[in-house]
Design a protein around this motif. Structure first.
Motif, PDB file in Angstrom:
ATOM      1  N   PRO A 164      28.505 -21.660 -46.385  1.00 18.57           N
ATOM      2  CA  PRO A 164      27.592 -22.519 -47.149  1.00 18.57           C
ATOM      3  C   PRO A 164      26.988 -23.608 -46.262  1.00 18.57           C
ATOM      4  N   GLN A 165      25.730 -23.975 -46.550  1.00 21.27           N
ATOM      5  CA  GLN A 165      24.996 -24.936 -45.721  1.00 21.27           C
ATOM      6  C   GLN A 165      24.861 -26.293 -46.421  1.00 21.27           C
ATOM      7  N   ARG A 166      24.658 -27.314 -45.569  1.00 22.06           N
ATOM      8  CA  ARG A 166      24.421 -28.663 -46.089  1.00 22.06           C
ATOM      9  C   ARG A 166      22.993 -29.083 -45.804  1.00 22.06           C
ATOM     10  N   LYS A 167      22.443 -29.950 -46.681  1.00 17.48           N
ATOM     11  CA  LYS A 167      21.085 -30.461 -46.476  1.00 17.48           C
ATOM     12  C   LYS A 167      21.079 -31.525 -45.388  1.00 17.48           C
ATOM     13  N   PRO A 168      20.027 -31.639 -44.584  1.00 16.69           N
ATOM     14  CA  PRO A 168      18.833 -30.780 -44.624  1.00 16.69           C
ATOM     15  C   PRO A 168      19.165 -29.374 -44.102  1.00 16.69           C
ATOM     16  N   TYR A 169      18.769 -28.359 -44.880  1.00 18.82           N
ATOM     17  CA  TYR A 169      19.126 -26.994 -44.534  1.00 18.82           C
ATOM     18  C   TYR A 169      18.466 -26.538 -43.231  1.00 18.82           C
ATOM     19  N   PRO A 170      19.267 -25.936 -42.334  1.00 22.59           N
ATOM     20  CA  PRO A 170      18.682 -25.340 -41.121  1.00 22.59           C
ATOM     21  C   PRO A 170      17.986 -24.018 -41.472  1.00 22.59           C
ATOM     22  N   LYS A 171      17.097 -23.567 -40.605  1.00 20.24           N
ATOM     23  CA  LYS A 171      16.452 -22.267 -40.804  1.00 20.24           C
ATOM     24  C   LYS A 171      17.504 -21.157 -40.728  1.00 20.24           C
ATOM     25  N   LEU A 172      17.208 -20.015 -41.338  1.00 19.28           N
ATOM     26  CA  LEU A 172      18.170 -18.907 -41.370  1.00 19.28           C
ATOM     27  C   LEU A 172      18.508 -18.406 -39.963  1.00 19.28           C
ATOM     28  N   SER A 173      17.520 -18.439 -39.068  1.00 17.60           N
ATOM     29  CA  SER A 173      17.771 -17.978 -37.695  1.00 17.60           C
ATOM     30  C   SER A 173      18.785 -18.880 -36.981  1.00 17.60           C
ATOM     31  N   GLU A 174      18.898 -20.163 -37.402  1.00 19.20           N
ATOM     32  CA  GLU A 174      19.928 -21.058 -36.858  1.00 19.20           C
ATOM     33  C   GLU A 174      21.280 -20.738 -37.495  1.00 19.20           C
ATOM     34  N   VAL A 175      21.282 -20.490 -38.804  1.00 27.06           N
ATOM     35  CA  VAL A 175      22.532 -20.232 -39.527  1.00 27.06           C
ATOM     36  C   VAL A 175      23.240 -18.984 -38.985  1.00 27.06           C
ATOM     37  N   VAL A 176      22.461 -17.927 -38.700  1.00 26.82           N
ATOM     38  CA  VAL A 176      23.102 -16.668 -38.290  1.00 26.82           C
ATOM     39  C   VAL A 176      23.826 -16.800 -36.947  1.00 26.82           C
ATOM     40  N   LYS A 177      23.521 -17.863 -36.194  1.00 28.11           N
ATOM     41  CA  LYS A 177      24.271 -18.096 -34.947  1.00 28.11           C
ATOM     42  C   LYS A 177      25.734 -18.436 -35.244  1.00 28.11           C
ATOM     43  N   THR A 178      26.005 -18.885 -36.473  1.00 23.68           N
ATOM     44  CA  THR A 178      27.381 -19.241 -36.858  1.00 23.68           C
ATOM     45  C   THR A 178      27.965 -18.214 -37.843  1.00 23.68           C
ATOM     46  N   GLN A 179      27.284 -17.057 -37.991  1.00 26.22           N
ATOM     47  CA  GLN A 179      27.752 -16.060 -38.959  1.00 26.22           C
ATOM     48  C   GLN A 179      29.109 -15.488 -38.556  1.00 26.22           C
ATOM     49  N   ALA A 180      29.873 -15.060 -39.574  1.00 26.27           N
ATOM     50  CA  ALA A 180      31.137 -14.373 -39.331  1.00 26.27           C
ATOM     51  C   ALA A 180      30.858 -12.881 -39.308  1.00 26.27           C
ATOM     52  N   VAL A 181      31.300 -12.182 -38.254  1.00 26.84           N
ATOM     53  CA  VAL A 181      31.082 -10.738 -38.139  1.00 26.84           C
ATOM     54  C   VAL A 181      32.419 -10.018 -38.339  1.00 26.84           C
ATOM     55  N   PHE A 182      32.383  -8.972 -39.166  1.00 29.54           N
ATOM     56  CA  PHE A 182      33.604  -8.217 -39.481  1.00 29.54           C
ATOM     57  C   PHE A 182      33.466  -6.779 -38.996  1.00 29.54           C
ATOM     58  N   ASP A 183      34.490  -6.305 -38.293  1.00 34.63           N
ATOM     59  CA  ASP A 183      34.532  -4.903 -37.859  1.00 34.63           C
ATOM     60  C   ASP A 183      35.625  -4.187 -38.638  1.00 34.63           C
ATOM     61  N   PHE A 184      35.230  -3.143 -39.348  1.00 33.11           N
ATOM     62  CA  PHE A 184      36.197  -2.368 -40.125  1.00 33.11           C
ATOM     63  C   PHE A 184      36.276  -0.952 -39.579  1.00 33.11           C
ATOM     64  N   ARG A 185      37.470  -0.355 -39.681  1.00 40.88           N
ATOM     65  CA  ARG A 185      37.681   1.040 -39.289  1.00 40.88           C
ATOM     66  C   ARG A 185      38.246   1.800 -40.480  1.00 40.88           C
ATOM     67  N   ASP A 186      37.807   3.060 -40.628  1.00 37.49           N
ATOM     68  CA  ASP A 186      38.357   3.975 -41.629  1.00 37.49           C
ATOM     69  C   ASP A 186      38.481   3.308 -42.998  1.00 37.49           C
ATOM     70  N   LEU A 187      37.338   3.010 -43.577  1.00 34.38           N
ATOM     71  CA  LEU A 187      37.315   2.250 -44.825  1.00 34.38           C
ATOM     72  C   LEU A 187      36.390   2.945 -45.837  1.00 34.38           C
ATOM     73  N   ALA A 188      36.937   3.197 -47.045  1.00 36.24           N
ATOM     74  CA  ALA A 188      36.136   3.823 -48.103  1.00 36.24           C
ATOM     75  C   ALA A 188      35.402   2.758 -48.885  1.00 36.24           C
ATOM     76  N   GLY A 189      34.121   3.011 -49.155  1.00 37.56           N
ATOM     77  CA  GLY A 189      33.349   2.027 -49.890  1.00 37.56           C
ATOM     78  C   GLY A 189      31.924   2.476 -50.116  1.00 37.56           C
ATOM     79  N   THR A 190      31.067   1.516 -50.454  1.00 37.26           N
ATOM     80  CA  THR A 190      29.689   1.826 -50.845  1.00 37.26           C
ATOM     81  C   THR A 190      28.703   0.869 -50.174  1.00 37.26           C
ATOM     82  N   LEU A 191      27.637   1.463 -49.637  1.00 37.00           N
ATOM     83  CA  LEU A 191      26.495   0.681 -49.165  1.00 37.00           C
ATOM     84  C   LEU A 191      25.518   0.594 -50.327  1.00 37.00           C
ATOM     85  N   VAL A 192      25.024  -0.597 -50.613  1.00 37.30           N
ATOM     86  CA  VAL A 192      24.020  -0.748 -51.674  1.00 37.30           C
ATOM     87  C   VAL A 192      22.863  -1.580 -51.162  1.00 37.30           C
TER      88      VAL A 192
END
Ligand code: ZN
Length: 254
Positions: free
Chosen positions: A151-179
């Motif tokens: 979640p972001q605080r005001k003044p909100y940064p642009k999305l391209s700035e936010v994604v620099k702090t994104q959490a990336v998850f790597d999963f293996r052998d996982l059943a699920g759905t792309l939507v």
């Protein structure tokens, strides 16, 4: 009397029919990707209200608090710490796209080693590049890479700035759905052109915005959406949003 009844039923039929067709064939979208890129993260509409327009879809939440996955009418929130919760109807969203899943293209597909490969397989199933499609891909994935955002605080940064702090998850052998959706190239600025997919696993415990995936096979269900309904944000103020920057869009989505 009978004649009157027949006339009444005929009138009702023609009144009701267009309303149903309208609800079931449209891609519904709240706000625009351009507003989100520019940092408009305040919730504009409730999650409960969104359900009137679809039972499958994606988006984000007030203050950009995680990734939204809508599946079978349930709205899930994938938080930046990797946990998943059912989003309360009263929570709000600044950007979301939903539709009613009424698939007419249903296929078992073979192996794909990357998201780009999956996209090529899906493209080959579509009748036109100039319509919207709701896409559901169900299977057991050998590998998945997803992300979520805090979640972001005001003044909100642009999305391209936010994604620099994104959490990336790597999963293996996982059943699920792309939507998610495939949108025409000409829709750029309003929405993400091409494919935009989110993921949630069968246990509804892991997910996020899809960055990459691989599987030995999957079941694909595609709903053709020839109509596009957009609620534009009214709280953006007087300043015109800038033109969509291709590079910026690529950075936040891929
Ligand atoms: Zn996304």
């Amino acid at each position: 009397m009978l004649k009157n009844l027949v006339a009444l039923f005929a009138a009702l039929f023609f009144l009701v029919l267009p309303a149903c067709a309208e609800d079931n064939s449209a891609l519904y979208q709240l706000s625009t990707i351009q507003a989100l890129l520019a940092g408009h993260y305040d919730g504009l509409a409730s999650v409960g209200g969104l359900k009137k327009y679809g039972d499958i879809g994606l988006g984000t939440f007030d203050r950009l608090d995680g990734e939204m996955v809508v599946l079978d009418g349930q709205v899930y929130q994938v938080l930046a710490d990797g946990t998943v919760r059912v989003a309360p109807d009263g929570s709000t969203t600044p950007f979301a796209t939903v539709a009613f899943a009424r698939p007419t293209i249903v296929r078992e597909i073979g192996a794909f080693a990357t998201l780009a490969e999956l996209e090529r397989v899906l493209d080959a199933l579509l009748p036109s590049a100039n319509l919207f499609y709701a896409v559901r891909v169900q299977g057991r994935f050998d590998a998945l890479k997803t992300r979520s955002v805090p979640p972001q605080r005001k003044p909100y940064p642009k999305l391209s700035e936010v994604v620099k702090t994104q959490a990336v998850f790597d999963f293996r052998d996982l059943a699920g759905t792309l939507v998610g959706f495939r949108s025409p190239e000409f829709a750029k600025g309003m929405t993400v052109p091409g494919y935009h997919l989110h993921f949630i696993d069968d246990a509804r415990a892991r997910g996020g915005h899809l960055l990459d995936c691989a599987a030995s096979g999957a079941k694909v269900e595609i709903t053709v959406l020839p109509r596009w309904l957009v609620d534009l944000p009214e709280q953006d103020g007087a300043a015109a949003l800038p033109k969509t920057d291709d590079e910026e869009l690529r950075k936040v989505e891929k």
